[in-house]
Scaffold this motif. Structure first.
Motif, short mmCIF file in Angstrom:
data_model
loop_
_atom_site.label_atom_id
_atom_site.label_comp_id
_atom_site.label_asym_id
_atom_site.label_seq_id
_atom_site.Cartn_x
_atom_site.Cartn_y
_atom_site.Cartn_z
N ALA A 91 88.92 -53.66 103.57
CA ALA A 91 88.11 -53.91 104.12
C ALA A 91 86.58 -54.26 103.15
CB ALA A 91 87.37 -53.50 105.30
N ASP A 92 87.03 -53.51 101.89
CA ASP A 92 86.06 -53.15 100.70
C ASP A 92 86.52 -54.79 100.46
OD1 ASP A 92 84.44 -52.34 97.80
OD2 ASP A 92 86.06 -52.52 97.68
N GLN A 93 87.62 -54.71 100.56
CA GLN A 93 87.67 -56.50 99.07
C GLN A 93 87.58 -57.69 99.67
OE1 GLN A 93 89.74 -56.19 95.35
NE2 GLN A 93 87.78 -54.94 96.35
N ALA A 94 87.93 -58.32 101.41
CA ALA A 94 87.82 -58.65 102.21
C ALA A 94 86.17 -58.89 101.53
CB ALA A 94 88.12 -58.89 103.52
N LYS A 95 85.13 -58.08 101.30
CA LYS A 95 83.87 -58.04 101.80
C LYS A 95 83.91 -58.94 100.56
CE LYS A 95 81.53 -54.37 101.49
NZ LYS A 95 80.92 -53.26 102.33
N GLU A 96 84.42 -58.44 99.09
CA GLU A 96 83.90 -58.44 98.12
C GLU A 96 84.60 -59.82 98.25
OE1 GLU A 96 83.07 -58.56 93.62
OE2 GLU A 96 82.77 -57.26 95.62
N LYS A 117 95.75 -57.77 91.98
CA LYS A 117 95.21 -56.70 91.66
C LYS A 117 94.64 -55.94 93.48
CE LYS A 117 93.69 -56.42 87.82
NZ LYS A 117 95.06 -56.01 86.48
N ALA A 118 94.54 -57.08 93.81
CA ALA A 118 94.24 -55.67 95.20
C ALA A 118 95.80 -55.41 96.00
CB ALA A 118 93.47 -57.09 96.41
N ASN A 119 97.03 -56.52 95.35
CA ASN A 119 98.07 -56.05 95.96
C ASN A 119 98.77 -54.81 95.44
OD1 ASN A 119 100.12 -56.42 97.33
ND2 ASN A 119 101.61 -57.37 96.20
N GLU A 120 97.44 -55.11 94.20
CA GLU A 120 98.05 -53.65 92.72
C GLU A 120 98.35 -51.98 93.81
OE1 GLU A 120 97.74 -54.69 89.37
OE2 GLU A 120 99.36 -56.00 89.02
N GLY A 121 96.37 -52.86 94.44
CA GLY A 121 96.30 -51.39 94.56
C GLY A 121 94.32 -51.16 93.74
N VAL A 122 94.20 -51.93 93.05
CA VAL A 122 92.85 -51.46 92.41
C VAL A 122 92.28 -52.60 92.21
CG1 VAL A 122 91.89 -52.42 89.70
CG2 VAL A 122 95.04 -51.95 90.13
#
Length: 134
Positions: free
Chosen positions: A61-66, A117-122
């Motif tokens: 959710a945080d990354q989708a919001k970003e 980056k998101a797929n790496e968990g960053v």
């Protein structure tokens, strides 16, 4: 209220499950649907993922919001460039066309970088982004 209460920090690196990291990546890469949909998907893709995952997967959710905030910011900039072109009766196109090309390339590169980056968990934060959705 303190800034921490308004914007809690994102989850630490490595806390997200592989499924959550994958959804976070989809949150960023879903903006690429805008290429096919004439720009509508740039905002709708991340918005849908944020709305669906905001209660169950905090990292996704945080990354989708970003991604949503980034694409809203770019839509505002694109609208300003169109207004500049119209107001100057086309003379502003001398500036608008190169800026639009640079903006498009930057959007594509940053979106792909964010997805990786998101797929790496960053946790990825786009530069020069208005945080309109909190």
């Amino acid at each position: 209220m303190s800034d921490y209460q308004n914007n809690p920090p994102p989850p630490p690196v490595g806390d997200a499950s592989s499924e959550e990291r994958q959804w976070a990546m989809f949150g960023h890469l879903s903006a690429l649907t805008g290429v096919v949909t004439g720009g509508v998907g740039n905002i709708v893709g991340p918005l849908v993922i944020w709305l669906v995952k905001k209660d169950t997967m905090s990292f996704a959710a945080d990354q989708a919001k970003e991604a949503l905030n980034f694409n809203i910011t770019l839509a505002i900039v694109a609208l300003a460039l169109v207004v500049l072109s119209v107001v100057t009766l086309g003379i502003g196109l001398i500036v608008v066309i190169p800026l639009s090309i640079a903006l498009g390339v930057a959007w594509l590169v940053l979106t792909i970088m964010a997805g990786i980056k998101a797929n790496e968990g960053v946790t990825y934060r786009y530069p020069f982004t208005l945080r309109l959705i909190k």
